[in-house]
Design a protein around this motif. Structure first.
Motif, PDB file in Angstrom:
ATOM      1  N   ALA A  20      12.058 -31.756  10.794  1.00 17.26           N
ATOM      2  CA  ALA A  20      11.302 -30.849   9.929  1.00 17.26           C
ATOM      3  C   ALA A  20      10.705 -29.664  10.698  1.00 17.26           C
ATOM      4  O   ALA A  20      10.579 -28.570  10.155  1.00 17.26           O
ATOM      5  CB  ALA A  20      10.201 -31.625   9.221  1.00 17.26           C
ATOM      6  N   GLU A  21      10.382 -29.860  11.979  1.00  9.81           N
ATOM      7  CA  GLU A  21       9.810 -28.771  12.769  1.00  9.81           C
ATOM      8  C   GLU A  21      10.811 -27.638  12.995  1.00  9.81           C
ATOM      9  O   GLU A  21      10.439 -26.511  13.279  1.00  9.81           O
ATOM     10  CB  GLU A  21       9.342 -29.279  14.146  1.00  9.81           C
ATOM     11  N   TYR A  22      12.098 -27.948  12.895  1.00 11.53           N
ATOM     12  CA  TYR A  22      13.141 -26.971  13.203  1.00 11.53           C
ATOM     13  C   TYR A  22      13.812 -26.391  11.963  1.00 11.53           C
ATOM     14  O   TYR A  22      14.766 -25.625  12.081  1.00 11.53           O
ATOM     15  CB  TYR A  22      14.205 -27.602  14.102  1.00 11.53           C
ATOM     16  N   CYS A  23      13.332 -26.746  10.782  1.00 13.63           N
ATOM     17  CA  CYS A  23      13.959 -26.248   9.550  1.00 13.63           C
ATOM     18  C   CYS A  23      13.936 -24.719   9.479  1.00 13.63           C
ATOM     19  O   CYS A  23      14.875 -24.111   8.987  1.00 13.63           O
ATOM     20  CB  CYS A  23      13.263 -26.811   8.327  1.00 13.63           C
ATOM     21  N   GLU A  24      12.858 -24.118   9.968  1.00 11.89           N
ATOM     22  CA  GLU A  24      12.763 -22.659   9.870  1.00 11.89           C
ATOM     23  C   GLU A  24      13.834 -21.950  10.693  1.00 11.89           C
ATOM     24  O   GLU A  24      14.143 -20.791  10.433  1.00 11.89           O
ATOM     25  CB  GLU A  24      11.383 -22.182  10.295  1.00 11.89           C
ATOM     26  N   PHE A  25      14.457 -22.646  11.630  1.00 16.91           N
ATOM     27  CA  PHE A  25      15.511 -22.048  12.444  1.00 16.91           C
ATOM     28  C   PHE A  25      16.902 -22.373  11.908  1.00 16.91           C
ATOM     29  O   PHE A  25      17.900 -21.890  12.426  1.00 16.91           O
ATOM     30  CB  PHE A  25      15.395 -22.517  13.895  1.00 16.91           C
ATOM     31  N   GLY A  26      16.970 -23.208  10.892  1.00 16.11           N
ATOM     32  CA  GLY A  26      18.254 -23.628  10.323  1.00 16.11           C
ATOM     33  C   GLY A  26      18.780 -22.608   9.325  1.00 16.11           C
ATOM     34  O   GLY A  26      18.118 -21.622   8.976  1.00 16.11           O
ATOM     35  N   PRO A  27      19.965 -22.846   8.799  1.00 11.26           N
ATOM     36  CA  PRO A  27      20.596 -21.899   7.890  1.00 11.26           C
ATOM     37  C   PRO A  27      20.045 -21.944   6.465  1.00 11.26           C
ATOM     38  O   PRO A  27      20.235 -21.012   5.707  1.00 11.26           O
ATOM     39  CB  PRO A  27      22.066 -22.333   7.911  1.00 11.26           C
ATOM     40  N   ASP A  28      19.331 -23.024   6.085  1.00 15.45           N
ATOM     41  CA  ASP A  28      18.913 -23.208   4.700  1.00 15.45           C
ATOM     42  C   ASP A  28      17.392 -23.287   4.543  1.00 15.45           C
ATOM     43  O   ASP A  28      16.895 -24.064   3.741  1.00 15.45           O
ATOM     44  CB  ASP A  28      19.513 -24.508   4.148  1.00 15.45           C
ATOM     45  N   PHE A  29      16.656 -22.478   5.266  1.00 17.47           N
ATOM     46  CA  PHE A  29      15.212 -22.605   5.232  1.00 17.47           C
ATOM     47  C   PHE A  29      14.656 -22.388   3.831  1.00 17.47           C
ATOM     48  O   PHE A  29      13.729 -23.064   3.413  1.00 17.47           O
ATOM     49  CB  PHE A  29      14.560 -21.650   6.230  1.00 17.47           C
ATOM     50  N   GLU A  30      15.255 -21.462   3.068  1.00 14.76           N
ATOM     51  CA  GLU A  30      14.773 -21.221   1.708  1.00 14.76           C
ATOM     52  C   GLU A  30      14.949 -22.468   0.835  1.00 14.76           C
ATOM     53  O   GLU A  30      14.110 -22.756   0.000  1.00 14.76           O
ATOM     54  CB  GLU A  30      15.513 -20.026   1.091  1.00 14.76           C
ATOM     55  N   LYS A  31      16.047 -23.193   1.041  1.00  9.04           N
ATOM     56  CA  LYS A  31      16.284 -24.403   0.262  1.00  9.04           C
ATOM     57  C   LYS A  31      15.418 -25.550   0.756  1.00  9.04           C
ATOM     58  O   LYS A  31      15.127 -26.474   0.006  1.00  9.04           O
ATOM     59  CB  LYS A  31      17.752 -24.802   0.333  1.00  9.04           C
ATOM     60  N   CYS A  32      15.023 -25.515   2.026  1.00  7.43           N
ATOM     61  CA  CYS A  32      14.202 -26.580   2.605  1.00  7.43           C
ATOM     62  C   CYS A  32      12.730 -26.455   2.206  1.00  7.43           C
ATOM     63  O   CYS A  32      12.000 -27.450   2.262  1.00  7.43           O
ATOM     64  CB  CYS A  32      14.293 -26.546   4.125  1.00  7.43           C
TER      65      CYS A  32
END
Length: 190
Positions: A20-32
């Motif tokens: 969860a700490e790395y979601c903002e760096f992933g491709p789907d942050f808006e969906k997360c």
């Protein structure tokens, strides 16, 4: 005595399957974001403030745009295309249903005709290679191509005779789905 070290518990995102700490760096942050707001509010406190402001804006928009239609039906939201997502955020594209026939020249005079894409129409490649070999009295085999997909290699230049044979033998394959590769361009067979 020293206390035993306990394993670290990591919370994985239910959308992108990253920590969860790395979601903002992933491709789907808006969906997360909705998942993170509900399951990990302490990690992203700014998201909660932002979501509350967005919800207030949405409610006011809905109240302003509410209207009665003459038929009494409520407008439905258009359906979005479902996209298959693989781990890591990669998108799996749906393959086009087409048969590609290519003539490959080797040793200056000898030819090989390759047939790709028959399996997309439910044709078993091993049976197809046997039928092609018998029909044209040549060697035919199923091999892995350069893209790691299976294709049929038939000895000889049978590229124009093969179209009629494919459409007659397998009626599920339409004429419009068969293409030739000539000079690096895809040309319709029909």
């Amino acid at each position: 005595m020293a206390e035993k070290p306990q394993p670290v518990r990591v919370l994985y995102c239910g959308v992108c399957s990253m920590p969860a700490e790395y979601c903002e760096f992933g491709p789907d942050f808006e969906k997360c974001k909705p998942w993170l707001i509900h399951n990990a509010p302490d990690l992203y406190p700014d998201l909660i403030k932002q979501s509350n402001a967005n919800e207030a804006d949405k409610v006011t928009e809905q109240l302003q745009s509410t209207g009665m239609s003459s038929d009494g039906a409520t407008p439905s939201a258009p359906k979005q295309e479902e996209v298959k997502r693989l781990p890591g955020g990669k998108i799996k594209k749906k393959e086009k249903q087409e048969v590609v026939i290519e003539k490959v020249i080797r040793n200056k005079r000898k030819c090989i005709t390759t047939v790709k894409g028959l399996e997309l129409f439910g044709v078993k490649l091993s049976d197809a290679s046997k039928k092609l070999g018998k029909k044209f009295a040549t060697g035919a085999s199923v091999v892995k191509g350069p893209t790691e997909k299976e294709q049929i290699d038939v000895q000889g230049d049978i590229s124009y005779d093969i179209v009629e044979f494919i459409t007659d033998t397998w009626p599920d394959v339409p004429d419009t789905a068969i293409f030739f590769i000539e000079d690096g361009r895809k040309v319709p067979a029909a």
